[in-house]
Design a protein around this motif. Sequence first.
Motif, short mmCIF file in Angstrom:
data_model
loop_
_atom_site.label_atom_id
_atom_site.label_comp_id
_atom_site.label_asym_id
_atom_site.label_seq_id
_atom_site.Cartn_x
_atom_site.Cartn_y
_atom_site.Cartn_z
N GLY A 29 0.82 -1.22 0.00
CA GLY A 29 0.00 0.00 0.00
C GLY A 29 0.85 1.26 0.00
N ALA A 30 1.86 1.30 0.84
CA ALA A 30 2.76 2.46 0.88
C ALA A 30 3.50 2.61 -0.45
N GLN A 31 3.86 1.48 -1.06
CA GLN A 31 4.55 1.56 -2.35
C GLN A 31 3.62 2.09 -3.43
N THR A 80 -1.99 2.34 -19.25
CA THR A 80 -1.21 2.02 -18.06
C THR A 80 -0.91 0.53 -18.04
N VAL A 81 0.26 0.20 -17.52
CA VAL A 81 0.61 -1.18 -17.22
C VAL A 81 1.12 -1.19 -15.78
N ILE A 82 0.47 -2.00 -14.96
CA ILE A 82 0.77 -2.08 -13.53
C ILE A 82 1.45 -3.41 -13.27
N TYR A 83 2.64 -3.35 -12.68
CA TYR A 83 3.40 -4.55 -12.35
C TYR A 83 3.39 -4.72 -10.83
N VAL A 84 3.05 -5.91 -10.37
CA VAL A 84 3.00 -6.21 -8.94
C VAL A 84 3.74 -7.52 -8.70
N GLU A 92 -5.58 -11.71 -4.58
CA GLU A 92 -6.03 -10.73 -3.58
C GLU A 92 -5.06 -9.55 -3.51
N VAL A 93 -3.78 -9.80 -3.61
CA VAL A 93 -2.79 -8.73 -3.61
C VAL A 93 -2.96 -7.88 -4.87
N LEU A 94 -3.09 -8.54 -6.02
CA LEU A 94 -3.29 -7.81 -7.27
C LEU A 94 -4.55 -6.94 -7.18
N ALA A 95 -5.64 -7.50 -6.68
CA ALA A 95 -6.89 -6.76 -6.55
C ALA A 95 -6.75 -5.60 -5.58
N SER A 96 -5.98 -5.78 -4.51
CA SER A 96 -5.79 -4.69 -3.55
C SER A 96 -5.01 -3.53 -4.17
#
Length: 133
Positions: free
Chosen positions: A50-52, A77-81, A87-91
């Motif tokens: 979240g902070a990141q 946009t391209v989001i890399y996680v 659940e992490v990706l959705a958050s």
Amino acid sequence: MMITRTNPPGLHSTPGYHHVTVVAAGRTAFLAGQCPLDSTGALVGRADVGAQVDQVVANTLAALSSVGAGPEHVVRTVIYVVSADREVLASVWSRLRESPLAVAFTTASTLLGVAQLGFPDQLVELDVTAALP
């Protein structure tokens, strides 16, 4: 400058983004991948996705502002996680959609779970393309 965002018939419904974004030829800004680094180059939020995300949002807004653009001018946009956990990706998606950059994610957007990013302990990176006003 006109930006048209559509969801063509026959394609699945989306959680907020559009399948197709069209922009008349003009000036385009391609931002380097925005990382969760502060102005000194230090990683923000070690082990805190979240902070990141919040730092990536702040950095992206600064980069867009430097070329006279805002979130409404983003066309891709391209989001890399760093996670394989849905659940992490959705958050991450939810936090981005609730951020001051939220309108940028109504355009053509891709969210990817990846094994690793460039900096040690980096969990998020955002790639942005904007049509300049």
